[in-house]
Design a protein around this motif. Structure first.
Motif, PDB file in Angstrom:
ATOM      1  N   ALA A 240       0.795  -1.226   0.000  1.00  0.00           N
ATOM      2  CA  ALA A 240       0.000   0.000   0.000  1.00  0.00           C
ATOM      3  C   ALA A 240       0.832   1.284   0.000  1.00  0.00           C
ATOM      4  CB  ALA A 240      -0.950   0.001   1.180  1.00  0.00           C
ATOM      5  N   VAL A 289      -2.580  12.966   1.073  1.00  0.00           N
ATOM      6  CA  VAL A 289      -3.047  12.132  -0.038  1.00  0.00           C
ATOM      7  C   VAL A 289      -3.499  10.784   0.497  1.00  0.00           C
ATOM      8  CG1 VAL A 289      -2.416  10.954  -2.172  1.00  0.00           C
ATOM      9  CG2 VAL A 289      -1.546  13.222  -1.736  1.00  0.00           C
ATOM     10  N   PHE A 292      -6.844  10.999   2.704  1.00  0.00           N
ATOM     11  CA  PHE A 292      -8.129  11.109   2.008  1.00  0.00           C
ATOM     12  C   PHE A 292      -8.418   9.888   1.162  1.00  0.00           C
ATOM     13  CE2 PHE A 292      -7.388  15.597   2.986  1.00  0.00           C
ATOM     14  CZ  PHE A 292      -8.519  15.767   3.749  1.00  0.00           C
ATOM     15  N   ALA A 296     -11.926   8.407   2.636  1.00  0.00           N
ATOM     16  CA  ALA A 296     -13.153   8.668   1.870  1.00  0.00           C
ATOM     17  C   ALA A 296     -14.013   7.419   1.714  1.00  0.00           C
ATOM     18  CB  ALA A 296     -12.785   9.241   0.497  1.00  0.00           C
TER      19      ALA A 296
ATOM     20  N   PHE B  37     -13.242  15.934   8.128  1.00  0.00           N
ATOM     21  CA  PHE B  37     -13.744  14.685   7.553  1.00  0.00           C
ATOM     22  C   PHE B  37     -14.840  14.072   8.422  1.00  0.00           C
ATOM     23  CE2 PHE B  37     -13.467  10.045   7.580  1.00  0.00           C
ATOM     24  CZ  PHE B  37     -13.853   9.787   6.283  1.00  0.00           C
ATOM     25  N   ILE B  61     -11.056  21.876   3.603  1.00  0.00           N
ATOM     26  CA  ILE B  61      -9.820  21.094   3.557  1.00  0.00           C
ATOM     27  C   ILE B  61      -8.760  21.807   2.711  1.00  0.00           C
ATOM     28  CG2 ILE B  61      -8.810  18.949   2.675  1.00  0.00           C
ATOM     29  CD1 ILE B  61     -11.604  17.653   3.400  1.00  0.00           C
ATOM     30  N   GLY B 133     -19.645  12.198  -2.874  1.00  0.00           N
ATOM     31  CA  GLY B 133     -18.763  12.759  -1.858  1.00  0.00           C
ATOM     32  C   GLY B 133     -17.525  11.904  -1.665  1.00  0.00           C
ATOM     33  N   VAL B 134     -17.718  10.575  -1.656  1.00  0.00           N
ATOM     34  CA  VAL B 134     -16.593   9.655  -1.476  1.00  0.00           C
ATOM     35  C   VAL B 134     -15.553   9.874  -2.576  1.00  0.00           C
ATOM     36  CG1 VAL B 134     -15.912   7.223  -1.542  1.00  0.00           C
ATOM     37  CG2 VAL B 134     -17.945   7.906  -0.292  1.00  0.00           C
ATOM     38  N   ILE B 137     -13.951  13.610  -2.242  1.00  0.00           N
ATOM     39  CA  ILE B 137     -13.040  13.775  -1.107  1.00  0.00           C
ATOM     40  C   ILE B 137     -11.827  12.865  -1.262  1.00  0.00           C
ATOM     41  CG2 ILE B 137     -12.841  13.451   1.408  1.00  0.00           C
ATOM     42  CD1 ILE B 137     -15.650  14.600   1.598  1.00  0.00           C
ATOM     43  N   GLY B 138     -12.045  11.670  -1.845  1.00  0.00           N
ATOM     44  CA  GLY B 138     -10.928  10.757  -2.055  1.00  0.00           C
ATOM     45  C   GLY B 138      -9.872  11.310  -2.996  1.00  0.00           C
ATOM     46  N   GLY B 141      -7.039  15.042  -1.962  1.00  0.00           N
ATOM     47  CA  GLY B 141      -5.664  15.042  -1.481  1.00  0.00           C
ATOM     48  C   GLY B 141      -4.672  14.989  -2.623  1.00  0.00           C
ATOM     49  N   ALA B 142      -4.936  14.097  -3.585  1.00  0.00           N
ATOM     50  CA  ALA B 142      -3.996  13.923  -4.694  1.00  0.00           C
ATOM     51  C   ALA B 142      -3.946  15.169  -5.572  1.00  0.00           C
ATOM     52  CB  ALA B 142      -4.391  12.703  -5.517  1.00  0.00           C
ATOM     53  N   ALA B 191      -1.722   3.004  -3.566  1.00  0.00           N
ATOM     54  CA  ALA B 191      -2.580   3.248  -2.412  1.00  0.00           C
ATOM     55  C   ALA B 191      -3.858   2.431  -2.524  1.00  0.00           C
ATOM     56  CB  ALA B 191      -2.904   4.726  -2.304  1.00  0.00           C
ATOM     57  N   TYR B 192      -4.393   2.318  -3.762  1.00  0.00           N
ATOM     58  CA  TYR B 192      -5.634   1.568  -3.921  1.00  0.00           C
ATOM     59  C   TYR B 192      -5.400   0.073  -4.023  1.00  0.00           C
ATOM     60  CZ  TYR B 192      -8.581   5.642  -4.413  1.00  0.00           C
ATOM     61  OH  TYR B 192      -9.278   6.792  -4.174  1.00  0.00           O
ATOM     62  N   GLU B 222     -13.924   1.107  -6.234  1.00  0.00           N
ATOM     63  CA  GLU B 222     -12.495   1.392  -6.110  1.00  0.00           C
ATOM     64  C   GLU B 222     -11.936   1.917  -7.437  1.00  0.00           C
ATOM     65  OE1 GLU B 222     -10.151   0.131  -3.486  1.00  0.00           O
ATOM     66  OE2 GLU B 222     -11.916  -0.074  -2.208  1.00  0.00           O
ATOM     67  N   ILE B 227      -9.653   6.159 -11.164  1.00  0.00           N
ATOM     68  CA  ILE B 227      -9.690   6.829 -12.459  1.00  0.00           C
ATOM     69  C   ILE B 227     -10.012   8.310 -12.285  1.00  0.00           C
ATOM     70  CG2 ILE B 227     -10.782   6.885 -14.735  1.00  0.00           C
ATOM     71  CD1 ILE B 227      -9.180   4.445 -14.494  1.00  0.00           C
ATOM     72  N   PHE B 228     -10.989   8.625 -11.429  1.00  0.00           N
ATOM     73  CA  PHE B 228     -11.307  10.036 -11.218  1.00  0.00           C
ATOM     74  C   PHE B 228     -10.121  10.785 -10.607  1.00  0.00           C
ATOM     75  CE2 PHE B 228     -15.969   9.392 -11.770  1.00  0.00           C
ATOM     76  CZ  PHE B 228     -16.142  10.424 -12.668  1.00  0.00           C
ATOM     77  N   ALA B 230      -6.994  10.086 -11.049  1.00  0.00           N
ATOM     78  CA  ALA B 230      -5.999  10.253 -12.107  1.00  0.00           C
ATOM     79  C   ALA B 230      -6.439  11.336 -13.087  1.00  0.00           C
ATOM     80  CB  ALA B 230      -5.783   8.925 -12.831  1.00  0.00           C
TER      81      ALA B 230
END
Lengths: 355, 256
Positions: A240, A289, A292, A296, B37, B61, B133-134, B137-138, B141-142, B191-192, B222, B227-228, B230
């Motif tokens: 991860a 990063v 979130f 989320a 959050f 945020i 929202g998920v 907000i996800g 950060g990126a 991360a994913y 996921e 994709i969103f 990126a």
């Protein structure tokens, strides 16, 4: 019309190709074994708390192609356990024929073509925006997905997931570094730093899990019963934070190499302070990063639990330990990568200067 | 002591030891973000429209991260402007695509767990909107990370070559963006994939077919998030390069 001038021919052609691909994929229902239909219209009736949809569906493939059939679907307002079906949605059908009449039930909604459209949009903007660099970034991701698939294949053959994840750490790091950062000395320094950091974190995690009170794995998502949950969790932890560690390692090594290139006689003390300076800048944003990204995904479950009289304190305390763990370990990895990378760079420059 | 408490202590000690004063600032920002959050989740569950809550939380945020953690200056102002533009575009995209996909609600795997028997799902929060929202907000950060990198990188270029014109600055901005694109993709992917590892192991053991996997809510939720994210990180590059080059060239406006 000033805007049109900026769109180049190849971008336009690429866009058209993408749209055609998307349309072909969305309509390519004959590649699927199961029956697929498209929702033409529906009536909704509300009974108590449930909505009931009576759908008119046109079958798109196989034996019943072109026929109109009806099926029903129920959903609640929250959509927690079931979902509304929209006009134009494609659904998987199981059709049975008795005499002259058909009866059909919906076994699922087809969603893959939306995902495909999104992938096409991403490909388009990456290629238009970053051209060769963008394609290289995409190749790196695709290669990583292939590696991941191969690793899963080894898992199904009965190899132990934890050992696989350690091998994956090496393969992932080396491949992504060499592709996205090209073959040069700073890439090798970054690879070494990433691996050392990852192993330090791995040892730390093993130690903490040994001395700490056990986590209750009953709350871990996707437990199958077959495999050891701690093993799966540890394996997922190994991978991860890898991306974030690589990011830190690349940023610091490439900046320090740049500093050395501009001023070959820089003192190691100054080198360390430059490295730390860059480290400060990235550590805050990298940890957000991760925060979130992990946090989320928890929102829907937290909402469901709060509506079932589980308090926020209990949720944070008991229900989401894995996400908190994963985030904390990722954060530790990011911070630890800073001194490790500076140290490795320092050693490299020392050795090189002596020669 | 519980594992989480030990990890938390190590995290805080390392953060402060390596980061010093600025580590403390980052830590406070992180705590602030966590509080926003949690409030965001509480408000969503109190049936305040999820999209509204998402927008307010995102602004909070971003403002905290940019203006508190990185200070108020031309760099963060231009990052904020670009961020707002990108987030509006992404919000519209997620509303259009996310609502059609119906990804809210429990996925196939959660539906099989005991939760379904023990919990009641008779509440008045539309989880489809929560899913938007998920996603937003996800990816925040990126995208924040990318805008900060471009704005501050471009500022360095501008500082060292003040006579570059706006077009040349824009080109440098794009170049900086391209440089960070692949590491950003990597960070997101890994991360994913840690989570996806557990999901895919599960799906394989229950003999899901490939078609079932790519149509399942569990996988797609996921996948759509990655994709969103990126798309957001890519889209922000030209927008940020344009905004930053304009703002820096007219920076007398900001008295910098």
């Amino acid at each position: 019309m000033k805007f049109v001038k900026y769109i180049k021919t190849w971008q336009f052609i690429l866009g058209i190709v993408m749209i055609i691909l998307g349309i072909i994929f969305a309509n390519g229902t004959s590649f699927y074994k199961s029956n697929i239909g498209v929702v033409k219209s529906y009536n909704t009736t509300k009974a108590d708390k449930e909505y009931k949809q009576t759908l008119t569906i046109k079958v798109l493939n196989h034996k019943y192609r072109g026929q109109n059939i009806t099926a029903t679907n129920e959903y609640t307002f929250s959509g927690a356990l079931n979902e509304k079906i929209h006009k134009g949605d494609q659904v998987f059908l199981s059709i049975s024929k008795s005499g002259d009449s058909f009866s059909a039930s919906i076994s699922g909604v087809r969603r893959d073509y939306y995902a495909f459209w999104l992938v096409l949009i991403l490909l388009y903007i990456v290629v238009v925006m970053a051209k060769v660099r963008g394609i290289r970034a995409l190749i790196s991701v695709v290669l990583n997905i292939v590696i991941f698939a191969v690793a899963l294949h080894f898992y199904t053959l009965g190899h132990d997931l934890f050992s696989i994840s350690i091998v994956l750490m090496f393969v992932f790091t080396i491949c992504s570094m060499l592709i996205s950062n090209k073959v040069k000395t700073s890439s090798f320094i970054s690879i070494i730093s990433t691996l050392i950091t990852s192993f330090l974190v791995l040892l730390l995690v093993k130690w903490v899990f040994k001395i700490g009170v056990d986590i209750d794995y009953a709350n871990l998502d996707y437990i199958t019963g077959k495999a050891d949950p701690e093993m799966i969790f540890m394996a997922s932890l190994n991978i991860a934070s890898l991306g974030a560690v690589m990011d830190v390692a690349i940023s610091i090594t490439s900046s320090l190499f740049e500093v050395i290139r501009k001023n070959p006689n820089v003192k190691s003390k100054n080198l360390i302070s430059s490295g730390r300076e860059i480290g400060y800048d990235i550590m805050g944003s990298m940890t957000s990063v991760l925060f979130f990204t992990y946090a989320a995904g928890l929102i829907p479950l937290m909402i469901i639990k709060m509506h079932n009289d589980v308090s926020m304190i209990t949720i944070l305390h008991l229900q989401v330990p894995f996400e908190i763990c994963r985030f904390l370990i990722g954060g530790i990895a990011i911070v630890l990568a800073i001194p490790v990378t500076i140290f490795i760079c320092g050693i490299y420059f020392k050795v090189r200067n002596k020669k | 002591m519980s594992v989480i408490l030990i990890l938390l202590l190590i995290f805080i000690v390392l953060f402060v030891a390596v980061g010093g004063d600025r580590g403390v600032v980052s830590l406070i920002t992180l705590i602030g973000n966590a509080v926003i959050f949690i409030l965001c989740t509480i408000f969503m569950s109190a049936n305040i429209p999820a999209i509204l809550v998402t927008i307010i939380a995102s602004v909070g945020i971003s403002a905290l991260t940019l203006f508190y953690q990185n200070g108020r200056n031309v760099k963060t102002y231009s990052a904020m402007i670009s961020l707002v533009i990108v987030m509006v575009i992404l919000l519209l995209m997620t509303i259009i695509i996310g609502l059609q996909m119906e990804l809210g609600g429990l996925n196939e795997i959660e539906l099989k767990s005991d939760m379904v028997q023990f919990y009641t799902f008779d509440f008045h929060v539309d989880l489809r909107y929560v899913m938007i929202g998920v996603i937003i907000i996800g990816l925040l950060g990126a995208v924040l990370d990318t805008t900060v990198a471009i704005s501050s990188g471009l500022y360095e270029v501008y500082e060292h070559n003040k006579d570059l014109n706006q077009k040349e600055l824009f080109k440098s901005g794009i170049k900086i963006g391209k440089d960070i694109l692949s590491t950003t993709f990597n960070t997101l992917y890994f991360a994913y994939i840690g989570e996806a590892l557990m999901l895919i192991v599960y799906l394989q053991e229950y003999n899901y077919t490939f078609i079932e996997i790519i149509n399942s809510k569990a996988f797609l939720a996921e996948f759509v998030c990655i994709i969103f994210s990126a798309i957001g990180c890519t889209l922000v590059i030209p927008i940020n390069a344009y905004i930053a080059s304009r703002v820096y060239k007219s920076s007398t406006f900001f008295n910098q």
